[in-house]
Structure formats: C-alpha cells, structure tokens
Design a protein around this motif. Sequence first.
Motif, PDB file in Angstrom:
ATOM      1  N   PHE A  35       0.814  -1.208   0.000  1.00  0.00           N
ATOM      2  CA  PHE A  35       0.000   0.000   0.000  1.00  0.00           C
ATOM      3  C   PHE A  35       0.849   1.260   0.000  1.00  0.00           C
ATOM      4  CE2 PHE A  35      -4.434  -1.251   0.715  1.00  0.00           C
ATOM      5  CZ  PHE A  35      -4.280  -2.599   0.953  1.00  0.00           C
ATOM      6  N   GLY A  36       0.298   2.293  -0.630  1.00  0.00           N
ATOM      7  CA  GLY A  36       0.876   3.609  -0.537  1.00  0.00           C
ATOM      8  C   GLY A  36       0.480   4.257   0.779  1.00  0.00           C
ATOM      9  N   PRO A  37       0.969   5.459   1.047  1.00  0.00           N
ATOM     10  CA  PRO A  37       0.727   6.123   2.334  1.00  0.00           C
ATOM     11  C   PRO A  37      -0.668   6.731   2.467  1.00  0.00           C
ATOM     12  CG  PRO A  37       2.058   7.521   0.945  1.00  0.00           C
ATOM     13  CD  PRO A  37       1.905   6.227   0.203  1.00  0.00           C
ATOM     14  N   GLY A  38      -1.405   6.772   1.377  1.00  0.00           N
ATOM     15  CA  GLY A  38      -2.758   7.307   1.442  1.00  0.00           C
ATOM     16  C   GLY A  38      -2.831   8.778   1.057  1.00  0.00           C
ATOM     17  N   THR A  39      -3.980   9.170   0.542  1.00  0.00           N
ATOM     18  CA  THR A  39      -4.294  10.568   0.234  1.00  0.00           C
ATOM     19  C   THR A  39      -5.569  10.926   0.980  1.00  0.00           C
ATOM     20  OG1 THR A  39      -3.294  10.504  -1.970  1.00  0.00           O
ATOM     21  CG2 THR A  39      -4.964  12.201  -1.561  1.00  0.00           C
ATOM     22  N   TYR A  77       0.506   1.939  10.733  1.00  0.00           N
ATOM     23  CA  TYR A  77       0.911   3.046  11.586  1.00  0.00           C
ATOM     24  C   TYR A  77       0.229   4.321  11.092  1.00  0.00           C
ATOM     25  CZ  TYR A  77       4.687   0.059  13.379  1.00  0.00           C
ATOM     26  OH  TYR A  77       5.409  -0.969  13.953  1.00  0.00           O
ATOM     27  N   PRO A  78       0.086   5.328  11.960  1.00  0.00           N
ATOM     28  CA  PRO A  78      -0.531   6.598  11.538  1.00  0.00           C
ATOM     29  C   PRO A  78       0.198   7.201  10.348  1.00  0.00           C
ATOM     30  CG  PRO A  78      -0.306   6.524  13.929  1.00  0.00           C
ATOM     31  CD  PRO A  78       0.410   5.320  13.409  1.00  0.00           C
ATOM     32  N   ALA A  79      -0.564   7.750   9.426  1.00  0.00           N
ATOM     33  CA  ALA A  79      -0.048   8.446   8.241  1.00  0.00           C
ATOM     34  C   ALA A  79       0.736   7.525   7.299  1.00  0.00           C
ATOM     35  CB  ALA A  79       0.820   9.644   8.635  1.00  0.00           C
ATOM     36  N   GLU A  80       0.570   6.225   7.461  1.00  0.00           N
ATOM     37  CA  GLU A  80       1.192   5.277   6.538  1.00  0.00           C
ATOM     38  C   GLU A  80       0.122   4.339   5.996  1.00  0.00           C
ATOM     39  OE1 GLU A  80       5.458   4.962   8.952  1.00  0.00           O
ATOM     40  OE2 GLU A  80       4.463   3.163   8.199  1.00  0.00           O
ATOM     41  N   GLY A  81       0.450   3.650   4.921  1.00  0.00           N
ATOM     42  CA  GLY A  81      -0.469   2.642   4.409  1.00  0.00           C
ATOM     43  C   GLY A  81      -0.319   1.339   5.171  1.00  0.00           C
ATOM     44  N   PRO A  82      -1.320   0.460   5.083  1.00  0.00           N
ATOM     45  CA  PRO A  82      -1.213  -0.854   5.726  1.00  0.00           C
ATOM     46  C   PRO A  82      -0.045  -1.645   5.165  1.00  0.00           C
ATOM     47  CG  PRO A  82      -3.466  -0.416   4.979  1.00  0.00           C
ATOM     48  CD  PRO A  82      -2.598   0.632   4.372  1.00  0.00           C
ATOM     49  N   THR A  83       0.598  -2.424   6.014  1.00  0.00           N
ATOM     50  CA  THR A  83       1.663  -3.324   5.572  1.00  0.00           C
ATOM     51  C   THR A  83       1.293  -4.751   5.946  1.00  0.00           C
ATOM     52  OG1 THR A  83       2.901  -2.964   7.599  1.00  0.00           O
ATOM     53  CG2 THR A  83       3.506  -1.620   5.722  1.00  0.00           C
ATOM     54  N   PHE A  84       1.593  -5.656   5.045  1.00  0.00           N
ATOM     55  CA  PHE A  84       1.257  -7.065   5.247  1.00  0.00           C
ATOM     56  C   PHE A  84       2.010  -7.633   6.441  1.00  0.00           C
ATOM     57  CE2 PHE A  84       0.189 -11.330   4.356  1.00  0.00           C
ATOM     58  CZ  PHE A  84       1.346 -12.088   4.481  1.00  0.00           C
ATOM     59  N   LEU A  85       1.310  -8.417   7.240  1.00  0.00           N
ATOM     60  CA  LEU A  85       1.914  -9.006   8.434  1.00  0.00           C
ATOM     61  C   LEU A  85       2.022 -10.523   8.313  1.00  0.00           C
ATOM     62  CD1 LEU A  85       2.954  -8.149  11.207  1.00  0.00           C
ATOM     63  CD2 LEU A  85       0.630  -8.385  12.084  1.00  0.00           C
ATOM     64  N   ILE A  86       0.909 -11.182   8.119  1.00  0.00           N
ATOM     65  CA  ILE A  86       0.886 -12.637   8.083  1.00  0.00           C
ATOM     66  C   ILE A  86      -0.407 -13.086   7.412  1.00  0.00           C
ATOM     67  CG2 ILE A  86      -0.227 -12.898  10.350  1.00  0.00           C
ATOM     68  CD1 ILE A  86       1.675 -15.299  10.854  1.00  0.00           C
ATOM     69  N   SER A  87      -0.388 -14.266   6.829  1.00  0.00           N
ATOM     70  CA  SER A  87      -1.585 -14.772   6.162  1.00  0.00           C
ATOM     71  C   SER A  87      -1.776 -16.246   6.470  1.00  0.00           C
ATOM     72  CB  SER A  87      -1.479 -14.583   4.649  1.00  0.00           C
ATOM     73  OG  SER A  87      -0.396 -15.343   4.137  1.00  0.00           O
ATOM     74  N   ILE A  88      -2.954 -16.748   6.123  1.00  0.00           N
ATOM     75  CA  ILE A  88      -3.246 -18.166   6.303  1.00  0.00           C
ATOM     76  C   ILE A  88      -4.257 -18.609   5.265  1.00  0.00           C
ATOM     77  CG2 ILE A  88      -5.091 -17.774   8.024  1.00  0.00           C
ATOM     78  CD1 ILE A  88      -4.031 -20.344   9.444  1.00  0.00           C
ATOM     79  N   SER A  89      -3.999 -19.783   4.711  1.00  0.00           N
ATOM     80  CA  SER A  89      -4.922 -20.373   3.759  1.00  0.00           C
ATOM     81  C   SER A  89      -5.932 -21.230   4.520  1.00  0.00           C
ATOM     82  CB  SER A  89      -4.140 -21.231   2.769  1.00  0.00           C
ATOM     83  OG  SER A  89      -4.991 -22.099   2.079  1.00  0.00           O
TER      84      SER A  89
END
Lengths: 114, 111
Positions: free
Chosen positions: A105-109, B39-51
């Motif tokens: 993901f990007g940081p958002g707008t 985190y605030p002011a950031e995009g989501p980041t992948f953490l873990i997944s499960i099938s």
Amino acid sequence: DTAVSQTPKYLVTQMGNDKSIKCEQNLGHDTMYWYKQDSKKFLKIMFSYNNKELIINETVPNRFSPKSPDKAHLNLHINSLELGDSAVYFCASSHGLALADTQYFGPGTRLTVL
Amino acid sequence: DQQVKQNSPSLSVQEGRISILNCDYTNSMFDYFLWYKKYPAEGPTFLISISSIKDKNEDGRFTVFLNKSAKHLSLHIVPSQPGDSAVYFCAASGGDYKLSFGAGTTVTVRA
C-alpha cells in the motif's frame, strides 16, 4: 526509496470540483488497486487493474475514473466532488492476482471536500 | 454489509504480554485470510496470512489461528513490544481478486 507513492498526500477542495490523485509503484508489479477508507475505517476496494486492464470495478459512482497509462501508474480522477467523497484513498500494488500475492500500500491521500 | 468484522476497536496490553486480536467473517467462500498492520499516516503493511487448508501459521512473534467452522480467526503477538502499537486489519478473500477488510483494532502496548 518509496515502493508505492501517492500524490498529493492531502487534498482539500470544494464541492463540484474535479481532482486527480496519482499513484506510482516501482516494484515491477502487474496489478494495482484503489481503496477507499471511509469514516468508519473500513478499507473498501474500488478498482483493480492488471497489466493496464480493468479487473475489478466495484459499485463506484461513474464520477470516479481510474486511468492506467502504464503498469507502474494508476491514477484516480474524480469529477463533481461531493461531501461524501471525503475519505482516505489508498493505492496498492501486487505482483499479480493470486491470493498469495501480497498487496503493498501507498501512504494514502486524505481528501476533504468542503 | 460487512463480511469481515473486528468487534474490538481497541486493545491495551502490557509490554511482554500476549496480544490477542479477533476477527469474524460471514462469507463461507472466503479461503484466504490476512492481517495487515498500519501506523498513523502510513499505508497498511502485510503481516501474516493463512490459507483455509491450514489452521495455524506462525512467523516469529506472530501466529494466526483459523477456525473455519466458527468462521473465526485470531492473531497472537507474543511477546508484545512497544513497536507493535498500531492498527491491525483483518482481511479475507474468496478468489474473486478482492480483499474484504475489517474496521481494524487499535493496539496499544504499555511499557
């Protein structure tokens, strides 16, 4: 070196205006997405492009038009902005469409319509 | 109609203890599940997944458990660290190339 970047980060505009949000990824991915995070914090898919071809088009008003000039870019143009369009818009990319292809993901707008 | 629900909007945990985040889903077609961290002011980041063919997946301090019959999954963070303070999103997909996200749980790790 930012993987998925969006410009602008903040956008404040009046109702009725037309605006664009740009997204670029330097990961070499084939698939790009636009998500909207509404006031209830849900992230909802709007569009997905794979190799510049539209794959997903959720029930989004046709005032929203994505444009993918190449695989690295997916821009979002919004016509006749309305108050309800205020939200945070996230761009994302992934290697492909497989479930296991992680979306970055990007940081958002943050769009605010007055 | 939200198909992925995170019923706890927030969680506070002491550093070193276990954080348990819960997620429920309604769509029986979902077969791949993910957790993202934001985190605030950031995009989501992948953490873990499960099938859906598994009931547990572990990656370092993070473990995801899947209970298909209950349509429930959980994320365990052990031990919790201050850097884990963030919003955690549960997401699910049913092979239609779409991820459905929950509303997120804000985790605060107290020193």
